[in-house]
Design a protein around this motif. Structure first.
Motif, PDB file in Angstrom:
ATOM      1  N   CYS A 233     -31.161  -4.685  69.415  1.00 36.46           N
ATOM      2  CA  CYS A 233     -31.130  -3.225  69.432  1.00 36.46           C
ATOM      3  C   CYS A 233     -31.018  -2.706  67.996  1.00 36.46           C
ATOM      4  CB  CYS A 233     -29.942  -2.734  70.255  1.00 36.46           C
ATOM      5  SG  CYS A 233     -29.984  -3.281  71.966  1.00 36.46           S
ATOM      6  N   TYR A 234     -31.700  -1.611  67.728  1.00 32.05           N
ATOM      7  CA  TYR A 234     -31.766  -1.043  66.385  1.00 32.05           C
ATOM      8  C   TYR A 234     -30.932   0.233  66.275  1.00 32.05           C
ATOM      9  CZ  TYR A 234     -35.506  -3.919  64.304  1.00 32.05           C
ATOM     10  OH  TYR A 234     -36.242  -4.935  63.751  1.00 32.05           O
ATOM     11  N   LEU A 235     -30.507   0.502  65.034  1.00 29.10           N
ATOM     12  CA  LEU A 235     -29.834   1.759  64.690  1.00 29.10           C
ATOM     13  C   LEU A 235     -30.487   2.335  63.447  1.00 29.10           C
ATOM     14  CD1 LEU A 235     -27.403   3.830  64.677  1.00 29.10           C
ATOM     15  CD2 LEU A 235     -26.231   2.170  63.216  1.00 29.10           C
ATOM     16  N   TYR A 236     -30.865   3.618  63.502  1.00 27.26           N
ATOM     17  CA  TYR A 236     -31.297   4.326  62.297  1.00 27.26           C
ATOM     18  C   TYR A 236     -30.132   5.164  61.809  1.00 27.26           C
ATOM     19  CZ  TYR A 236     -33.690   7.368  59.014  1.00 27.26           C
ATOM     20  OH  TYR A 236     -34.057   8.044  57.882  1.00 27.26           O
ATOM     21  N   TRP A 237     -29.756   4.964  60.563  1.00 29.93           N
ATOM     22  CA  TRP A 237     -28.615   5.648  59.950  1.00 29.93           C
ATOM     23  C   TRP A 237     -29.133   6.747  59.033  1.00 29.93           C
ATOM     24  CZ3 TRP A 237     -24.693   2.741  56.263  1.00 29.93           C
ATOM     25  CH2 TRP A 237     -23.729   3.646  55.816  1.00 29.93           C
ATOM     26  N   SER A 238     -29.046   7.978  59.489  1.00 27.86           N
ATOM     27  CA  SER A 238     -29.445   9.114  58.666  1.00 27.86           C
ATOM     28  C   SER A 238     -28.500   9.217  57.469  1.00 27.86           C
ATOM     29  CB  SER A 238     -29.403  10.404  59.488  1.00 27.86           C
ATOM     30  OG  SER A 238     -29.926  11.481  58.758  1.00 27.86           O
ATOM     31  N   PRO A 239     -29.021   9.443  56.255  1.00 28.47           N
ATOM     32  CA  PRO A 239     -28.187   9.342  55.044  1.00 28.47           C
ATOM     33  C   PRO A 239     -27.063  10.369  54.949  1.00 28.47           C
ATOM     34  CG  PRO A 239     -30.362  10.225  54.517  1.00 28.47           C
ATOM     35  CD  PRO A 239     -30.430   9.745  55.925  1.00 28.47           C
ATOM     36  N   THR A 240     -27.110  11.432  55.743  1.00 26.85           N
ATOM     37  CA  THR A 240     -26.062  12.456  55.654  1.00 26.85           C
ATOM     38  C   THR A 240     -24.874  12.183  56.574  1.00 26.85           C
ATOM     39  OG1 THR A 240     -27.216  13.793  57.315  1.00 26.85           O
ATOM     40  CG2 THR A 240     -27.712  14.243  54.995  1.00 26.85           C
ATOM     41  N   TRP A 248     -18.086   2.901  63.687  1.00 20.71           N
ATOM     42  CA  TRP A 248     -17.663   2.890  65.086  1.00 20.71           C
ATOM     43  C   TRP A 248     -18.804   2.478  66.012  1.00 20.71           C
ATOM     44  CZ3 TRP A 248     -19.399   6.394  68.975  1.00 20.71           C
ATOM     45  CH2 TRP A 248     -18.800   6.171  70.237  1.00 20.71           C
ATOM     46  N   VAL A 249     -19.988   3.039  65.805  1.00 19.33           N
ATOM     47  CA  VAL A 249     -21.119   2.748  66.685  1.00 19.33           C
ATOM     48  C   VAL A 249     -21.464   1.259  66.633  1.00 19.33           C
ATOM     49  CG1 VAL A 249     -23.594   3.104  67.031  1.00 19.33           C
ATOM     50  CG2 VAL A 249     -22.094   5.065  66.655  1.00 19.33           C
ATOM     51  N   ILE A 250     -21.503   0.678  65.449  1.00 21.66           N
ATOM     52  CA  ILE A 250     -21.867  -0.737  65.322  1.00 21.66           C
ATOM     53  C   ILE A 250     -20.805  -1.629  65.961  1.00 21.66           C
ATOM     54  CG2 ILE A 250     -22.208  -2.632  63.699  1.00 21.66           C
ATOM     55  CD1 ILE A 250     -23.475  -0.624  61.776  1.00 21.66           C
ATOM     56  N   LEU A 251     -19.540  -1.423  65.583  1.00 20.77           N
ATOM     57  CA  LEU A 251     -18.477  -2.293  66.084  1.00 20.77           C
ATOM     58  C   LEU A 251     -18.286  -2.140  67.587  1.00 20.77           C
ATOM     59  CD1 LEU A 251     -15.795  -2.017  63.250  1.00 20.77           C
ATOM     60  CD2 LEU A 251     -17.461  -3.838  63.643  1.00 20.77           C
ATOM     61  N   ASP A 252     -18.352  -0.919  68.089  1.00 20.30           N
ATOM     62  CA  ASP A 252     -18.149  -0.707  69.520  1.00 20.30           C
ATOM     63  C   ASP A 252     -19.287  -1.313  70.336  1.00 20.30           C
ATOM     64  OD1 ASP A 252     -16.321   0.749  71.478  1.00 20.30           O
ATOM     65  OD2 ASP A 252     -18.286   1.518  72.074  1.00 20.30           O
ATOM     66  N   ASN A 262     -26.207  -4.612  74.673  1.00 22.08           N
ATOM     67  CA  ASN A 262     -26.670  -3.519  73.813  1.00 22.08           C
ATOM     68  C   ASN A 262     -26.109  -3.606  72.402  1.00 22.08           C
ATOM     69  OD1 ASN A 262     -27.995  -2.539  76.026  1.00 22.08           O
ATOM     70  ND2 ASN A 262     -26.753  -0.714  76.285  1.00 22.08           N
ATOM     71  N   ALA A 263     -25.740  -4.783  71.951  1.00 22.46           N
ATOM     72  CA  ALA A 263     -25.170  -4.934  70.607  1.00 22.46           C
ATOM     73  C   ALA A 263     -26.213  -4.597  69.542  1.00 22.46           C
ATOM     74  CB  ALA A 263     -24.662  -6.355  70.415  1.00 22.46           C
ATOM     75  N   ILE A 264     -25.839  -3.756  68.594  1.00 22.44           N
ATOM     76  CA  ILE A 264     -26.737  -3.403  67.492  1.00 22.44           C
ATOM     77  C   ILE A 264     -26.832  -4.587  66.531  1.00 22.44           C
ATOM     78  CG2 ILE A 264     -27.026  -1.919  65.465  1.00 22.44           C
ATOM     79  CD1 ILE A 264     -25.656   0.303  67.116  1.00 22.44           C
ATOM     80  N   GLU A 265     -28.060  -5.071  66.315  1.00 21.78           N
ATOM     81  CA  GLU A 265     -28.278  -6.229  65.454  1.00 21.78           C
ATOM     82  C   GLU A 265     -29.112  -5.907  64.222  1.00 21.78           C
ATOM     83  OE1 GLU A 265     -28.120  -9.649  68.920  1.00 21.78           O
ATOM     84  OE2 GLU A 265     -30.049  -9.119  68.039  1.00 21.78           O
ATOM     85  N   LYS A 266     -29.775  -4.749  64.235  1.00 19.48           N
ATOM     86  CA  LYS A 266     -30.594  -4.349  63.103  1.00 19.48           C
ATOM     87  C   LYS A 266     -30.259  -2.902  62.741  1.00 19.48           C
ATOM     88  CE  LYS A 266     -33.074  -8.205  63.737  1.00 19.48           C
ATOM     89  NZ  LYS A 266     -32.738  -8.636  65.097  1.00 19.48           N
ATOM     90  N   VAL A 267     -30.132  -2.611  61.442  1.00 19.33           N
ATOM     91  CA  VAL A 267     -29.811  -1.264  60.965  1.00 19.33           C
ATOM     92  C   VAL A 267     -30.855  -0.844  59.946  1.00 19.33           C
ATOM     93  CG1 VAL A 267     -28.115   0.217  59.817  1.00 19.33           C
ATOM     94  CG2 VAL A 267     -27.333  -1.609  61.368  1.00 19.33           C
ATOM     95  N   SER A 374     -22.141   5.224  70.966  1.00 22.28           N
ATOM     96  CA  SER A 374     -22.245   3.772  71.026  1.00 22.28           C
ATOM     97  C   SER A 374     -23.054   3.348  72.249  1.00 22.28           C
ATOM     98  CB  SER A 374     -20.845   3.154  71.107  1.00 22.28           C
ATOM     99  OG  SER A 374     -20.921   1.797  71.491  1.00 22.28           O
ATOM    100  N   PRO A 375     -23.926   2.351  72.094  1.00 22.48           N
ATOM    101  CA  PRO A 375     -24.690   1.859  73.237  1.00 22.48           C
ATOM    102  C   PRO A 375     -23.954   0.785  74.034  1.00 22.48           C
ATOM    103  CG  PRO A 375     -25.415   0.729  71.269  1.00 22.48           C
ATOM    104  CD  PRO A 375     -24.351   1.715  70.836  1.00 22.48           C
ATOM    105  N   ARG A 376     -22.686   0.598  73.769  1.00 21.16           N
ATOM    106  CA  ARG A 376     -21.917  -0.474  74.407  1.00 21.16           C
ATOM    107  C   ARG A 376     -22.172  -0.529  75.917  1.00 21.16           C
ATOM    108  NH1 ARG A 376     -15.317  -1.063  74.027  1.00 21.16           N
ATOM    109  NH2 ARG A 376     -15.075  -2.782  75.495  1.00 21.16           N
TER     110      ARG A 376
END
Length: 422
Positions: A233-240, A248-252, A262-267, A374-376
């Motif tokens: 699962c991917y996460l896009y991190w907006s710079p602001t 929190w989103v990644i760890l949860d 649903n663990a985030i593995e790519k950012v 979080s997608p947990r």
């Protein structure tokens, strides 16, 4: 209609399941709920026996050098068994899903039209470790009027058999048909390939485990398959967005046990991301035991924190505490990358821009979309009517969270007025 049995063990079990489905299809919902309650009671009284069998499986798996990931999935605890019992108890209390009636999407003159949820038929669960999953699937199938065939992996043979014996003994105390829960194993000569090609009896095959198992079952099966998905699962991190939200989103997302569904593995990050904030995130994740990897751009700047990531890893789930980071120019490029490389079952965005959130929700091609959340994954997140077996990333029979409705099909009814003259 009753089908004659065959001396072949697998075929006999499949035929018995089919006969049971024909009886379950018209069974009383109260009888099915009583069956689920009986299974819950049987499990709750048998923790010691289950854990003893599980210990034997764990010892054998370690001797056979089974990967640590599978051993973690295999290892049962009183907490995991208690959660299984709670899920069954909750399923028993839910209203009967196959009694739900919906308005039909069309109207016919001089006729009443409506739709009703109905059972699928015979469901086969092919699962890798996760011994308690057989009990949970039995609850889902029984609640929806389906019969279930269980085919676990060899590494969890003792756990699977003990749990199945407990469930079958509990069901014998009820008015439910024999065969509503059948168990097959490799030791009995029942191969997975032979099972999933029984399309004349099976209505659905549900493979659950590593992507390699899911793909293998999908290639073999001649019956319909509902592919479950986990990882990548991917996460896009907006710079602001501030660091706390991303942390929190990644760890949860990695906190669901034991399934890393649903663990985030790519950012994916912007080239404008503050380097000092990135270093803080890297430190936090490393302190939590994560291995970090990065693309060439990030590796050149943060070689003390990141290992190189191979090109093949972007579309491959780690199913472990590993996270890879990549720079993309903007959200549009990030969405294009996710649509090409993610598993397509759960992808995320953290942003404080409404425009970005709408773009992400509209353009991302994933079954589940999470924005600033979080997608947990949790099979029983609200301790209410929300109950899930897993997540599917396929388009077709069903996509998204695998719920009770997933085990039903739609019957469309057109009822005319017999008093009308022709």
């Amino acid at each position: 209609m009753t089908i004659k049995s065959s001396p072949n063990l697998l075929l006999t079990s499949v035929q018995r399941s089919y006969d049971a489905y024909l009886a379950l299809e018209t069974s009383d919902s109260r009888d099915r709920s009583l069956g689920i309650k009986a299974m819950a009671r049987g499990l709750s009284r048998s923790f010691d026996a289950i854990l003893e069998a599980n210990t034997l499986d764990l010892e054998m798996s370690r001797e056979m050098a089974i990967p640590d990931l599978l051993i973690e999935w295999l290892k049962l605890t009183p907490e995991r068994l208690s959660q299984t019992v709670e899920i069954l108890e909750s399923l028993a209390e839910l209203p009967d899903p196959i009694q739900q009636v919906f308005n039909a999407p069309y109207r016919l003159n001089t006729a009443g039209t409506y739709c009703q949820l109905m059972p699928l038929g015979v469901v086969a669960l092919v699962y890798e470790t996760f011994p308690e999953l057989g009990a949970i699937a039995a609850g889902f199938c029984l609640k929806t009027g389906n019969s279930l065939l269980l085919r676990g992996c060899n590494s969890s043979t003792h756990s699977n058999q003990v749990i199945a014996d407990i469930l079958q003994a509990a069901l014998k105390e009820t008015e439910l048909p024999t065969g509503c829960l059948e168990v097959l194993s490799g030791e009995q000569g029942a191969s997975i390939q032979d099972l999933v090609t029984q399309h004349q009896y099976l209505s659905l095959v549900l493979p659950y485990g590593r992507p390699s198992l899911v793909e293998q079952v999908t290639q073999w099966a001649t019956a319909p398959v509902l592919k479950s998905a986990m990882g990548n699962c991917y996460l896009y991190w907006s710079p602001t967005v501030d660091l706390d939200m991303v942390r929190w989103v990644i760890l949860d997302s990695h906190a669901s046990e034991p399934d890393p569904v649903n663990a985030i593995e790519k950012v994916l990050i912007s080239p404008n991301q503050n380097p000092s904030i990135l270093v803080r995130l890297f430190n936090i994740l490393q302190e939590k035991g994560f291995e970090l990897r990065g693309d060439e751009i990030l590796l050149a700047e943060f070689k003390d924190y990141l290992k190189p990531v191979k090109a093949s890893e972007w579309n491959t789930p780690y199913l472990d505490k590993i996270i890879s980071f990549k720079v993309v120019n903007n959200l549009s490029q990030g969405i294009a990358w996710m649509n090409q490389y993610s598993s397509g079952h759960a992808d995320c965005l953290v942003t404080d821009s409404y425009a970005e959130s709408r773009q992400f929700a509209t353009e991302i091609d994933s079954a589940l979309v999470y924005i600033n959340n979080s997608p947990r994954f949790d099979r029983h997140p609200n301790q209410g009517e929300s109950l899930f077996l897993g997540v599917s990333n396929q388009k077709g029979h069903y996509r998204g969270l695998i719920s009770l409705e997933t085990f039903t099909t739609l019957k469309q009814v057109v009822q005319g007025n017999s008093k009308l003259s022709i």
